[in-house]
Scaffold this active site. Structure first.
Site, PDB file in Angstrom:
ATOM      1  N   VAL A   1      45.037  -2.839  49.017  1.00  6.45           N
ATOM      2  CA  VAL A   1      44.291  -2.193  49.540  1.00  6.45           C
ATOM      3  C   VAL A   1      43.387  -3.395  50.232  1.00  6.45           C
ATOM      4  CG1 VAL A   1      42.623  -0.434  50.181  1.00  6.45           C
ATOM      5  CG2 VAL A   1      44.344  -0.011  48.989  1.00  6.45           C
TER       6      VAL A   1
ATOM      7  N   GLY B   1      40.221   0.828  47.007  1.00  3.94           N
ATOM      8  CA  GLY B   1      41.018   0.464  45.657  1.00  3.94           C
ATOM      9  C   GLY B   1      41.838   0.999  44.951  1.00  3.94           C
ATOM     10  N   HIS B   2      41.003   1.361  43.829  1.00  9.53           N
ATOM     11  CA  HIS B   2      40.960   2.388  43.024  1.00  9.53           C
ATOM     12  C   HIS B   2      40.978   4.344  43.738  1.00  9.53           C
ATOM     13  CE1 HIS B   2      37.810  -0.387  41.568  1.00  9.53           C
ATOM     14  NE2 HIS B   2      39.827  -0.527  40.134  1.00  9.53           N
TER      15      HIS B   2
ATOM     16  N   GLY C   1      47.305  -0.811  40.194  1.00  5.95           N
ATOM     17  CA  GLY C   1      47.347  -1.002  42.039  1.00  5.95           C
ATOM     18  C   GLY C   1      48.501  -2.502  41.600  1.00  5.95           C
ATOM     19  N   GLU C   2      48.781  -3.132  42.779  1.00  7.81           N
ATOM     20  CA  GLU C   2      49.470  -3.903  42.745  1.00  7.81           C
ATOM     21  C   GLU C   2      48.929  -5.434  42.755  1.00  7.81           C
ATOM     22  OE1 GLU C   2      53.985  -2.015  44.909  1.00  7.81           O
ATOM     23  OE2 GLU C   2      52.772  -3.723  46.309  1.00  7.81           O
TER      24      GLU C   2
ATOM     25  N   ALA D   1      32.944   0.354  38.483  1.00  8.94           N
ATOM     26  CA  ALA D   1      32.867  -0.428  39.456  1.00  8.94           C
ATOM     27  C   ALA D   1      33.518  -0.848  40.787  1.00  8.94           C
ATOM     28  CB  ALA D   1      32.441  -1.862  39.521  1.00  8.94           C
TER      29      ALA D   1
END
Ligand code: PAF
Length: 287
Positions: free
Chosen positions: A180, A36-37, A147-148, A32
């Protein structure tokens, strides 16, 4: 891009990449995919010679009554996005390939996983640590990018890599990439798509209230009043409940009452219309 769905295919593909020389970066995901990814993928491409992405909706990190069945699955669309980014390898195992009959092992990381999402979602981080350890052992990447936004997850994975002396990747090559955000500040998440347009607009109250709480904490040093205000603002804005809102040490994730010399983080999980959103931001010490 090569897409592989069995361990044997993966091993052949990884040795093919290794045979050509150079480094491999792994970006583990549950699919999905959103910007961000893709930011993780672009950063991986910048840092390594080859990029592998895994897509696996890991059942063991979902608790009873959570959204395992509803979790968006769109392999064809994700695959096209990764192809367009120039990813070398897509590892998309089935549940049976990842957890064959008789599978009986689990990795539990104490301390960093016990509070916050670990307390609210029993078994969640055991599921994450176990599947990420498997992904590391399957791909043997030189580095892995996360991701943070999932700050606690990152801390758990780094702790596991240190504690178990993982060598591919080394703990220091587990890289956290800044969250993001959408233009209104909401952290990108595959779960944002559960929100109706109205709730999606309301959800922007989360990062806004967090920024205000941080400004207050950084000015006063003390966390309690700002955290209470943050919870109240979220409820008044339309959030149903706040699972936690806390100031914590950025590494150990120990709760803090005051900002201090060490890096700290504001961590929040809150529910809106049945969707649980998490976010975190850095907090500087009071002047
Ligand atoms: O952050 C995620 O998407 C998942 O928790 C991960 C790291 C891919 C493990 O299933």
């Amino acid at each position: 891009m090569q897409t592989v769905t069995t361990l044997e295919m993966l091993r052949n593909a990884v040795s093919g990449l290794r045979g050509g020389g150079g480094t491999i970066a792994l970006v583990p995901t549950m699919g999905a995919l959103h910007d961000g990814h893709l930011t993780l993928v672009r950063e991986a491409k910048r840092r390594a010679d080859h990029v592998a992405v895994s897509i696996f909706v890991n059942p063991t990190q979902f608790g009873e009554g959570e959204d395992l069945d509803a979790y968006p699955r769109q392999l064809a669309e994700d695959s096209a996005m990764l192809e367009a980014e120039g990813v070398d390898l897509l590892w998309a195992p089935t549940v049976e390939a990842m957890y064959p009959r008789g599978f009986a092992s689990s990795i539990s990381v104490d301390g960093v996983s016990s509070d916050f999402c670990g307390a609210d979602r029993p078994g969640h981080f055991e599921g994450v640590a176990t599947v990420v350890c498997k992904l590391f052992n399957q791909v043997l990447p030189d580095m892995a990018l996360f991701g943070e936004k999932d700050w606690q997850q990152l801390a758990v994975i780094r702790r596991m890599a240190r504690d178990l002396d993982l060598s591919r990747p080394l703990a220091e090559d587990i890289l956290g990439i800044p969250t993001v955000r959408e233009p209104d500040g909401l952290a990108m998440s595959s779960r944002n798509r559960y929100l109706s347009p109205q709730l999606r607009a309301t959800a922007a109250a989360l990062p806004n209230a967090m920024k205000l709480a941080i400004a207050e904490m950084e000015a006063r040093g003390d966390a309690a009043t700002s955290l209470a205000t943050l919870e109240r603002v979220l409820r008044e804005s339309g959030f149903d409940s706040v699972d936690y809102a806390a100031l914590a040490d950025a590494d150990s994730l120990q709760r803090l009452e005051r900002t201090g010399d060490r890096p700290a983080r504001l961590l929040v999980a809150a529910r809106i219309g049945g969707t649980r959103l998490i976010d975190n931001m850095a907090v500087k010490a009071a002047d």
